[in-house]
Scaffold this motif. Sequence first.
Motif, PDB file in Angstrom:
ATOM      1  N   PRO A  95      44.627  27.825  -4.517  1.00 39.26           N
ATOM      2  CA  PRO A  95      43.196  27.695  -4.183  1.00 39.26           C
ATOM      3  C   PRO A  95      42.827  28.356  -2.848  1.00 39.26           C
ATOM      4  N   ALA A  96      41.541  28.564  -2.644  1.00 39.49           N
ATOM      5  CA  ALA A  96      41.046  29.095  -1.371  1.00 39.49           C
ATOM      6  C   ALA A  96      41.264  28.078  -0.255  1.00 39.49           C
ATOM      7  N   ALA A  97      41.131  26.798  -0.559  1.00 39.67           N
ATOM      8  CA  ALA A  97      41.348  25.741   0.431  1.00 39.67           C
ATOM      9  C   ALA A  97      41.645  24.424  -0.266  1.00 39.67           C
ATOM     10  N   THR A  98      42.389  23.569   0.446  1.00 39.54           N
ATOM     11  CA  THR A  98      42.714  22.238  -0.068  1.00 39.54           C
ATOM     12  C   THR A  98      42.436  21.237   1.050  1.00 39.54           C
ATOM     13  N   PHE A  99      41.848  20.109   0.691  1.00 38.83           N
ATOM     14  CA  PHE A  99      41.512  19.070   1.670  1.00 38.83           C
ATOM     15  C   PHE A  99      42.152  17.749   1.261  1.00 38.83           C
ATOM     16  N   VAL A 100      42.331  16.887   2.250  1.00 40.45           N
ATOM     17  CA  VAL A 100      42.787  15.525   1.972  1.00 40.45           C
ATOM     18  C   VAL A 100      41.827  14.537   2.623  1.00 40.45           C
ATOM     19  N   ALA A 101      41.683  13.396   1.970  1.00 41.93           N
ATOM     20  CA  ALA A 101      40.930  12.275   2.541  1.00 41.93           C
ATOM     21  C   ALA A 101      41.938  11.269   3.051  1.00 41.93           C
ATOM     22  N   CYS A 102      41.816  10.901   4.319  1.00 36.92           N
ATOM     23  CA  CYS A 102      42.771   9.972   4.918  1.00 36.92           C
ATOM     24  C   CYS A 102      42.090   8.665   5.268  1.00 36.92           C
ATOM     25  N   GLY A 103      42.762   7.588   4.902  1.00 41.02           N
ATOM     26  CA  GLY A 103      42.290   6.265   5.266  1.00 41.02           C
ATOM     27  C   GLY A 103      42.960   5.824   6.560  1.00 41.02           C
ATOM     28  N   PRO A 104      42.944   4.523   6.824  1.00 37.29           N
ATOM     29  CA  PRO A 104      43.561   4.002   8.047  1.00 37.29           C
ATOM     30  C   PRO A 104      45.035   4.406   8.119  1.00 37.29           C
ATOM     31  N   GLY A 105      45.496   4.744   9.302  1.00 34.11           N
ATOM     32  CA  GLY A 105      46.901   5.113   9.488  1.00 34.11           C
ATOM     33  C   GLY A 105      47.268   6.431   8.850  1.00 34.11           C
ATOM     34  N   GLU A 106      46.279   7.316   8.691  1.00 32.49           N
ATOM     35  CA  GLU A 106      46.537   8.656   8.131  1.00 32.49           C
ATOM     36  C   GLU A 106      47.115   8.595   6.716  1.00 32.49           C
ATOM     37  N   GLN A 107      46.828   7.517   6.019  1.00 33.88           N
ATOM     38  CA  GLN A 107      47.279   7.428   4.629  1.00 33.88           C
ATOM     39  C   GLN A 107      46.427   8.359   3.760  1.00 33.88           C
ATOM     40  N   VAL A 108      47.075   9.232   3.000  1.00 29.64           N
ATOM     41  CA  VAL A 108      46.340  10.150   2.119  1.00 29.64           C
ATOM     42  C   VAL A 108      45.886   9.386   0.878  1.00 29.64           C
ATOM     43  N   ILE A 109      44.579   9.261   0.719  1.00 32.20           N
ATOM     44  CA  ILE A 109      44.043   8.498  -0.420  1.00 32.20           C
ATOM     45  C   ILE A 109      43.190   9.343  -1.357  1.00 32.20           C
ATOM     46  N   GLY A 110      43.072  10.615  -1.032  1.00 27.92           N
ATOM     47  CA  GLY A 110      42.311  11.484  -1.925  1.00 27.92           C
ATOM     48  C   GLY A 110      42.525  12.929  -1.549  1.00 27.92           C
ATOM     49  N   THR A 111      42.118  13.819  -2.435  1.00 24.79           N
ATOM     50  CA  THR A 111      42.309  15.250  -2.186  1.00 24.79           C
ATOM     51  C   THR A 111      41.390  16.063  -3.080  1.00 24.79           C
ATOM     52  N   TYR A 112      41.101  17.271  -2.646  1.00 25.95           N
ATOM     53  CA  TYR A 112      40.460  18.227  -3.547  1.00 25.95           C
ATOM     54  C   TYR A 112      40.861  19.637  -3.163  1.00 25.95           C
ATOM     55  N   PHE A 113      40.750  20.540  -4.146  1.00 25.90           N
ATOM     56  CA  PHE A 113      40.905  21.976  -3.876  1.00 25.90           C
ATOM     57  C   PHE A 113      39.599  22.658  -4.217  1.00 25.90           C
ATOM     58  N   ILE A 114      39.435  23.834  -3.647  1.00 31.48           N
ATOM     59  CA  ILE A 114      38.289  24.680  -3.977  1.00 31.48           C
ATOM     60  C   ILE A 114      38.764  26.116  -4.134  1.00 31.48           C
ATOM     61  N   LYS A 115      38.255  26.789  -5.146  1.00 35.30           N
ATOM     62  CA  LYS A 115      38.655  28.180  -5.413  1.00 35.30           C
ATOM     63  C   LYS A 115      37.567  28.852  -6.226  1.00 35.30           C
ATOM     64  N   ALA A 116      37.585  30.171  -6.252  1.00 38.39           N
ATOM     65  CA  ALA A 116      36.675  30.901  -7.130  1.00 38.39           C
ATOM     66  C   ALA A 116      37.057  30.608  -8.577  1.00 38.39           C
ATOM     67  N   ASN A 117      36.042  30.402  -9.423  1.00 37.24           N
ATOM     68  CA  ASN A 117      36.325  30.071 -10.819  1.00 37.24           C
ATOM     69  C   ASN A 117      36.637  31.295 -11.663  1.00 37.24           C
ATOM     70  N   GLN A 118      36.186  32.458 -11.209  1.00 35.89           N
ATOM     71  CA  GLN A 118      36.410  33.715 -11.916  1.00 35.89           C
ATOM     72  C   GLN A 118      36.634  34.795 -10.866  1.00 35.89           C
ATOM     73  N   PRO A 119      37.211  35.923 -11.241  1.00 36.73           N
ATOM     74  CA  PRO A 119      37.348  37.022 -10.270  1.00 36.73           C
ATOM     75  C   PRO A 119      36.009  37.738 -10.057  1.00 36.73           C
ATOM     76  N   GLY A 120      36.013  38.680  -9.149  1.00 35.66           N
ATOM     77  CA  GLY A 120      34.952  39.663  -8.961  1.00 35.66           C
ATOM     78  C   GLY A 120      33.515  39.232  -9.199  1.00 35.66           C
ATOM     79  N   LEU A 121      32.983  39.618 -10.328  1.00 37.50           N
ATOM     80  CA  LEU A 121      31.555  39.432 -10.604  1.00 37.50           C
ATOM     81  C   LEU A 121      31.217  37.994 -11.010  1.00 37.50           C
TER      82      LEU A 121
END
Lengths: 169, 169
Positions: free
Chosen positions: B53-79
């Motif tokens: 993906p172009a980027a990946t994120f995490v959602a952190c709760g108390p104590g830096e616990q990873v409780i969620g995530t998402y990625f984002i990317k282009a769905n198709q090339p070029g046009l």
Amino acid sequence: MSASLQVSIRRFAPADWTQLWPLLRATFEAGDTYAYAPDSREADIRTTWTEAPAATFVACGPGEQVIGTYFIKANQPGLGSHVCNCGYVVAPVAQGRGIAAALCEHSQREAVEMGFRAMQFNLVVSTNERAVRLWQRLGFKIVGTLPRAFHHRQLGYVDALVFYKELVT
Amino acid sequence: MSASLQVSIRRFAPADWTQLWPLLRATFEAGDTYAYAPDSREADIRTTWTEAPAATFVACGPGEQVIGTYFIKANQPGLGSHVCNCGYVVAPVAQGRGIAAALCEHSQREAVEMGFRAMQFNLVVSTNERAVRLWQRLGFKIVGTLPRAFHHRQLGYVDALVFYKELVT
């Protein structure tokens, strides 16, 4: 429509690439049917069209001239991998002679043999009337419309259509 | 719905993987929301979720616990690359607390900053009612229905939905 042309459809072989690349390049450069960047590099398109898919085919006219091609691959991983995706290209000189229909019918038979249960086209450009009519004539249904999802080189942002056909019921 | 949870959303870092993998594995093993094969290998999912993906994120709760995530990317090339695609996962223990909504709203802002004009979800499982309701509440429209396109681990072949939202008009 001109008279139909005698063609044979067979698996792509590496020696076909020198004929296939100019055909694909010209199609993508036009920027009116496929999302691949109009200035895509040869190596990237070779991977995309002939290596990444499950299979690639060519349609040959007289004298083994490559006048069309398609690829077939799973449209999604794992739990979506029973639906395939295909892309078709026909040489401008051979259009209007039933080659695209022949390729699509061939691909549907191959798909069933390969174990796919349905075929999906993810991004059919709404202004590509020839393709829209053909896929409908071959039994595909428009199951979705993506607003302004295609950046047409001449027309700017235009809608794209999702086509779907169940091959096994 | 339980009380909302204080979370911070930030870019994925390699050190997060030891927390992220069990979360993704459990989600995909269930076979009811994502197409990734239930027995996907760790290395493949790491590539798919955090490298391709172009980027990946995490959602952190108390104590830096990873409780969620998402990625984002282009769905198709070029046009078609002005339309992005995202995937979201929230830990079972953190569900019903607005984390998925927070991730999706975050992703829409990121998408616009990255230059995307629309967001598309290609394969939302129709029986995933929580997701179907949430995406609609967040302004996404169902623009397509793919008959029996998802092989649900418990329910067999079920329809999948295509969601779309224009972010820039």
